[in-house]
Design a protein around this motif. Structure first.
Motif, PDB file in Angstrom:
ATOM      1  N   GLN A 136       0.926  -1.241   0.149  1.00  0.00           N
ATOM      2  CA  GLN A 136       0.048  -0.195   0.110  1.00  0.00           C
ATOM      3  C   GLN A 136       1.024   1.168  -0.052  1.00  0.00           C
ATOM      4  O   GLN A 136       0.406   2.212  -0.560  1.00  0.00           O
ATOM      5  CB  GLN A 136      -0.725  -0.127   1.312  1.00  0.00           C
ATOM      6  N   LYS A 137       1.769   1.328   0.670  1.00  0.00           N
ATOM      7  CA  LYS A 137       2.781   2.550   0.757  1.00  0.00           C
ATOM      8  C   LYS A 137       3.639   2.710  -0.810  1.00  0.00           C
ATOM      9  O   LYS A 137       3.783   3.715  -1.183  1.00  0.00           O
ATOM     10  CB  LYS A 137       3.901   2.160   1.976  1.00  0.00           C
ATOM     11  N   ALA A 138       3.849   1.434  -1.402  1.00  0.00           N
ATOM     12  CA  ALA A 138       4.390   1.715  -2.663  1.00  0.00           C
ATOM     13  C   ALA A 138       3.373   2.155  -3.645  1.00  0.00           C
ATOM     14  O   ALA A 138       3.900   3.061  -4.295  1.00  0.00           O
ATOM     15  CB  ALA A 138       4.968   0.289  -2.955  1.00  0.00           C
ATOM     16  N   LEU A 139       2.557   1.766  -3.343  1.00  0.00           N
ATOM     17  CA  LEU A 139       0.923   2.196  -4.261  1.00  0.00           C
ATOM     18  C   LEU A 139       0.971   3.752  -4.110  1.00  0.00           C
ATOM     19  O   LEU A 139       0.897   4.617  -5.057  1.00  0.00           O
ATOM     20  CB  LEU A 139      -0.056   1.314  -4.501  1.00  0.00           C
ATOM     21  N   ILE A 140       0.728   3.882  -2.891  1.00  0.00           N
ATOM     22  CA  ILE A 140       0.683   5.574  -2.510  1.00  0.00           C
ATOM     23  C   ILE A 140       1.651   6.377  -3.118  1.00  0.00           C
ATOM     24  O   ILE A 140       1.454   7.462  -3.786  1.00  0.00           O
ATOM     25  CB  ILE A 140       0.278   5.731  -0.834  1.00  0.00           C
ATOM     26  N   HIS A 141       2.799   6.154  -2.830  1.00  0.00           N
ATOM     27  CA  HIS A 141       4.074   6.866  -3.434  1.00  0.00           C
ATOM     28  C   HIS A 141       3.991   6.799  -5.026  1.00  0.00           C
ATOM     29  O   HIS A 141       4.324   7.841  -5.626  1.00  0.00           O
ATOM     30  CB  HIS A 141       5.298   6.034  -2.892  1.00  0.00           C
ATOM     31  N   ALA A 142       3.567   5.693  -5.521  1.00  0.00           N
ATOM     32  CA  ALA A 142       3.568   5.743  -6.974  1.00  0.00           C
ATOM     33  C   ALA A 142       2.353   6.666  -7.570  1.00  0.00           C
ATOM     34  O   ALA A 142       2.521   7.298  -8.352  1.00  0.00           O
ATOM     35  CB  ALA A 142       3.501   4.243  -7.597  1.00  0.00           C
ATOM     36  N   THR A 196       3.281  10.447  -7.121  1.00  0.00           N
ATOM     37  CA  THR A 196       4.236  10.715  -7.995  1.00  0.00           C
ATOM     38  C   THR A 196       3.815  10.806  -9.248  1.00  0.00           C
ATOM     39  O   THR A 196       4.005  11.964 -10.129  1.00  0.00           O
ATOM     40  CB  THR A 196       5.609   9.916  -7.985  1.00  0.00           C
ATOM     41  N   ALA A 197       3.028   9.736  -9.786  1.00  0.00           N
ATOM     42  CA  ALA A 197       2.744   9.826 -11.084  1.00  0.00           C
ATOM     43  C   ALA A 197       1.656  11.117 -11.438  1.00  0.00           C
ATOM     44  O   ALA A 197       1.603  11.935 -12.315  1.00  0.00           O
ATOM     45  CB  ALA A 197       1.941   8.759 -11.600  1.00  0.00           C
ATOM     46  N   LYS A 198       0.635  11.503 -10.375  1.00  0.00           N
ATOM     47  CA  LYS A 198      -0.059  12.563 -10.343  1.00  0.00           C
ATOM     48  C   LYS A 198       0.382  13.829 -10.350  1.00  0.00           C
ATOM     49  O   LYS A 198       0.169  14.837 -11.281  1.00  0.00           O
ATOM     50  CB  LYS A 198      -1.106  12.412  -9.207  1.00  0.00           C
ATOM     51  N   ARG A 199       1.428  14.058  -9.580  1.00  0.00           N
ATOM     52  CA  ARG A 199       2.129  15.362  -9.765  1.00  0.00           C
ATOM     53  C   ARG A 199       2.797  15.468 -11.032  1.00  0.00           C
ATOM     54  O   ARG A 199       2.837  16.580 -11.719  1.00  0.00           O
ATOM     55  CB  ARG A 199       3.382  15.313  -8.581  1.00  0.00           C
TER      56      ARG A 199
END
Length: 322
Positions: free
Chosen positions: A173-179, A182-185
């Motif tokens: 879940q942490k990896a997906l939140i980070h991804a 980052t992708a949205k920004r």
């Protein structure tokens, strides 16, 4: 006389439909997404080889992660409502260019069996860092990097860690939140840059409900260059699909038919003084404009529209009446 001829050609239905008309360039409006597969772009890509077993490719692109799928098909058939503009499906159009480059890199022998080489090309695309998100599409969707056979051979595979089920879920879940963050920004930053660059040359006038417009002839490419650029039957603007979005809902004028959703760049306002001409095209006038009759003889002019006064005087002097 020059002014009369100019006004005549501007109100001639055949002339208006044949000419490209004033340039229209609506502002670029980006599609905002917040997670994978929230919005998916779908398009049919023709490879230009009708004799192949699969002459078409159904392309699907996730607008958030840029993850792409492609399915070979024997035909292209779908009942959809689109804005009928390439920039309305930019993600698929951009992937189509990359997809064609991947297929063109195959040898002549492999190109004959391109559908068997398709999965490997898609995996290579989804495992490559995308310039918009700064990450690979596979990582944005699954939260981990792709495991390739070359990793096993070189020994550079991911480090194996032992987790409980709950621990693995938390780490994933942490990896997906980070991804996702980052992708949205990165995507928003790229969209803002594209909008500023594109909108410098916008040339558009908004359309109002009830306004009469001509629709671009989308079958012109298949029928030849002599085919009119615009459909001669006018449409009426029902409403704008959404505020600040250059897409309009249209209905055919004077008939019961389904509405169409069309991009502003594919519409041309109908001159106000062409109302009579379009009615004649629909068969409401017994004698079309541009046809002169005398004692059973008919003289047909090149354009069915109003005659300039100078031409009217010429025929009146020749004792040819309407």
């Amino acid at each position: 006389m020059a002014q009369d001829v100019k006004e005549w050609t501007e109100t001639c239905l055949q002339c208006v439909c044949a000419k490209a008309g004033p340039e229209v360039r609506a502002p670029l409006v980006s599609t905002s997404t917040s997670y994978s597969f929230e919005v998916v772009g779908v398009d049919y890509l023709s490879l230009g080889c009708p004799d192949d077993r699969y002459p078409y490719v159904l392309v699907m692109t996730d607008l958030f992660s840029k993850h792409a799928l492609a399915v070979p098909t024997k035909d292209q058939s779908a009942n959809t409502t689109l804005s009928r503009h390439l920039r309305g499906n930019g993600a698929c159009e951009r992937f189509n260019q990359t997809f064609l480059k991947l297929l063109s890199s195959l040898t002549e022998t492999d190109q004959a069996q391109w559908h068997n080489r398709l999965p490997a090309r898609l995996q290579a695309y989804n495992s490559t860092i995308h310039s918009t998100t700064g990450m690979t599409p596979h990582y944005v969707v699954f939260g981990r990097h792709t495991r390739l056979p070359v990793d096993l051979g070189t020994g550079f595979g991911p480090t194996v860690e032992t987790h409980t089920l709950q621990g693995w879920v938390q780490q994933h879940q942490k990896a997906l939140i980070h991804a996702y963050q980052t992708a949205k920004r990165q995507s928003q930053h790229q969209q803002e840059r594209d909008q500023v660059r594109y909108n410098r040359q916008t040339k558009v006038a908004p359309l109002l409900p009830g306004e009469r417009v001509f629709l671009r002839n989308f079958r012109r490419r298949a029928r030849g260059k002599l085919t009119p650029r615009w459909s001669p039957e006018p449409f009426v603007v029902v409403k704008q699909l959404r505020e600040n979005l250059p897409v309009y809902i249209l209905r055919p004028e004077g008939k019961e038919a389904p509405t169409q959703t069309v991009h502003r760049n594919n519409l041309r306002p109908c001159p106000l003084n062409m109302l009579q001409d379009t009615k004649e095209l629909a068969g409401e006038s017994e004698l079309p404009r541009g046809e002169l009759q005398e004692e059973g003889c008919t003289l047909t002019l090149g354009c069915s529209s109003f005659l300039p006064p100078a031409v009217w005087i010429y025929f009146r002097a020749a004792e040819i009446s309407f």
